[in-house]
Design an enzyme around this catalytic site. Structure first.
Site, PDB file in Angstrom:
ATOM      1  N   ARG A  49       0.853  -1.193   0.000  1.00 17.56           N
ATOM      2  CA  ARG A  49       0.000   0.000   0.000  1.00 17.56           C
ATOM      3  C   ARG A  49       0.889   1.243   0.000  1.00 17.56           C
ATOM      4  NH1 ARG A  49      -1.496   1.620   4.640  1.00 17.56           N
ATOM      5  NH2 ARG A  49      -2.329  -0.371   5.360  1.00 17.56           N
ATOM      6  N   TYR A 106     -15.357  17.899 -16.022  1.00 17.95           N
ATOM      7  CA  TYR A 106     -15.659  16.472 -16.144  1.00 17.95           C
ATOM      8  C   TYR A 106     -16.744  16.123 -15.117  1.00 17.95           C
ATOM      9  CZ  TYR A 106     -15.088  11.437 -15.695  1.00 17.95           C
ATOM     10  OH  TYR A 106     -15.322  10.095 -15.626  1.00 17.95           O
ATOM     11  N   ASP A 178      -6.160  19.378 -14.610  1.00 21.81           N
ATOM     12  CA  ASP A 178      -6.472  18.037 -15.084  1.00 21.81           C
ATOM     13  C   ASP A 178      -5.962  17.966 -16.526  1.00 21.81           C
ATOM     14  OD1 ASP A 178      -7.678  15.800 -16.288  1.00 21.81           O
ATOM     15  OD2 ASP A 178      -9.480  15.952 -15.039  1.00 21.81           O
ATOM     16  N   LYS A 203      -7.161   7.009 -19.649  1.00 24.13           N
ATOM     17  CA  LYS A 203      -7.383   7.567 -20.983  1.00 24.13           C
ATOM     18  C   LYS A 203      -6.102   7.469 -21.816  1.00 24.13           C
ATOM     19  CE  LYS A 203     -11.219   8.331 -18.848  1.00 24.13           C
ATOM     20  NZ  LYS A 203     -11.584   9.599 -18.257  1.00 24.13           N
TER      21      LYS A 203
HETATM   22  C1  LIG Z   1     -12.070  10.047 -17.025  1.00 28.08           C
HETATM   23  C2  LIG Z   1     -11.710  11.391 -16.509  1.00 28.08           C
HETATM   24  C3  LIG Z   1     -11.527  11.611 -15.145  1.00 28.08           C
HETATM   25  C4  LIG Z   1     -11.765  10.539 -14.113  1.00 28.08           C
HETATM   26  O1  LIG Z   1     -10.862   9.500 -14.231  1.00 28.08           O
HETATM   27  P1  LIG Z   1     -11.189   7.957 -13.847  1.00 28.08           P
HETATM   28  O2  LIG Z   1      -9.936   7.264 -14.193  1.00 28.08           O
HETATM   29  O3  LIG Z   1     -12.377   7.545 -14.646  1.00 28.08           O
HETATM   30  O4  LIG Z   1     -11.490   7.960 -12.383  1.00 28.08           O
HETATM   31  C5  LIG Z   1     -11.136  12.869 -14.739  1.00 28.08           C
HETATM   32  N1  LIG Z   1     -10.954  13.874 -15.630  1.00 28.08           N
HETATM   33  C6  LIG Z   1     -11.133  13.694 -16.943  1.00 28.08           C
HETATM   34  C7  LIG Z   1     -10.905  14.841 -17.868  1.00 28.08           C
HETATM   35  C8  LIG Z   1     -11.518  12.461 -17.430  1.00 28.08           C
HETATM   36  O5  LIG Z   1     -11.711  12.300 -18.743  1.00 28.08           O
END
Ligand SMILES: *Cc1c(COP(=O)(O)O)cnc(C)c1O
Length: 383
Positions: A49, A106, A178, A203
């Site tokens: 962890r 998001y 982000d 992604k």
């Molecule tokens: C998918 C996404 C998230 C969240 O990520 P997860 O891996 O699904 O928890 C946050 N910000 C953006 C821009 C995203 O496309």
């Protein structure tokens, strides 16, 4: 290592040959615990962890790509998902602190802040962060964090990171970017003044739609230490196999992003010239309101394209069920092309709020298939 360029770092940062076997690829260290020579005497690992060597390699790789000086105190924390990264950042705040977030954030980020963090006394303001007036109006003395997405999801608005970071600093707030849509290949927010970068590694970083993961990157040693403490205290870690999948995916990030960008540009060109399409959102379009800023802070315009077909919601719903290569699915950033209707799929949680998006908006995650095949697919599906 630090003089190496992006594509080289992607393959070598944190990925020295395995010291015990010479394995050229970082192994999947499937272990929860590590043998100690004497109580407290060990080789840097105690319990997974807290730390795991596969995860450590991934963290070094991502930090290097975001431009962190690996010799200094910055670094990366890999997390169980993008939202786990966002939640960890939320734990930095105290009741009464305020988060300013974009008015087309998001959906999951919005839900976490507005529905979960709010129950723990965190306040929030949704604002238009694309203008200096928008951020100036939103900033209050209790603002501790400004959350930036650029390009935003799903309207692909572009936010001037340096402008926001400077405004946030003036009230003593931190800026988080982000960077999921742009990836460090196209945009490096820390160099523009951001305090932290967040990723959904699910992604483009992973890039193959085969795992869920996240990351936080910072140049601030104090923040890194707090976040490491919070992750160990609350537990949202990626397992070694997931860490390995993201580590492997990132090796090809540069070549994939080049193709995502050229394919998206060609598809945008097709869509803007098609009478069956009403409006197209893509920061690479010279007419796009975010084009100038995107050209300054990004080295490419990315693989996401949004548009509204003529004929409204019915046309959008028909289109997304007719494509053959574009899979009707949530998520983005994989090698395969995806299509979705945000208002009824990924953005349900923002219905009726400031963050609502046009109901007939169609969002494309343009993959790296042959672009002529992708255009034929859309052409046929538009009917
Ligand atoms: C998918 C996404 C998230 C969240 O990520 P997860 O891996 O699904 O928890 C946050 N910000 C953006 C821009 C995203 O496309």
């Amino acid at each position: 290592m630090s003089e190496d360029r992006f594509e080289t770092l992607a393959i070598h940062a944190g990925q020295d040959p395995d010291p015990t076997t010479g394995a050229a690829v970082v192994p999947i260290y499937a272990t929860s615990t590590y043998v100690q020579q004497a109580p407290g005497v060990h080789k840097g690992y105690e319990y997974s962890r807290t730390d795991n060597p596969t995860r450590t390699a991934l963290q070094t790789q991502i930090a290097a790509l975001e431009g962190v000086d690996l010799g200094a105190d910055g670094g990366c924390i890999a997390t169980a998902s993008g939202l786990a990264a966002t939640a960890l950042i939320g734990y930095l705040l105290e009741p009464g602190d305020r988060i300013v977030l974009p008015d087309d954030a998001y959906g999951g980020t919005f839900r976490l802040i507005a529905q979960v963090l709010s129950r723990h006394g965190i306040k929030w303001t949704a604002a238009d962060l694309t203008t200096a007036e928008g951020i100036a109006k939103a900033l209050t003395p209790d603002t501790k964090l400004v959350w930036v997405e650029t390009p935003t999801n799903p309207l692909l608005r572009v936010v001037d990171i340096a402008m926001i970071a400077e405004a946030a600093k003036s009230v003593g707030a931190m800026t988080v970017v982000d960077n999921t849509f742009a990836t460090p290949y196209l945009q490096q927010p820390l160099s523009l003044g951001a305090d932290m970068v967040v990723h959904s590694a699910t992604k483009y970083l992973g890039g193959h739609s085969d795992t869920v993961g996240g990351a936080i990157v910072t140049n601030d040693a104090g923040l890194l230490e707090q976040l490491r403490y919070l992750q160990n205290a609350t537990g949202p870690i990626p397992g070694p196999f997931d860490s390995y999948l993201v580590l492997r995916g990132i090796k090809t990030l540069g070549v994939r992003m080049d193709r995502h960008c050229t394919n998206a540009a060609a598809i945008t060109d097709f869509l803007v010239n098609d009478p069956r399409v009403e409006h197209v959102w893509y920061p690479g379009l010279a007419t796009d309101p975010g084009h100038a800023t995107a050209s300054l802070q990004m080295s490419g315009y990315g693989g996401m394209v949004s548009f509204t077909p003529v004929g409204g919601l019915a046309a959008a719903n028909a289109l997304v069920t007719r494509t053959r290569l574009f899979f009707l699915a949530e998520s983005l950033g994989g090698v395969e092309s995806l299509i979705e209707v945000p208002a009824s799929m990924t953005h349900l949680s923002v219905e009726g709020t400031d963050l609502e998006v046009p109901e007939s908006l169609v969002r494309l995650s343009v993959g790296i298939e042959h672009v002529d095949d992708l255009i034929s697919d859309l052409d046929r599906a538009l009917g």
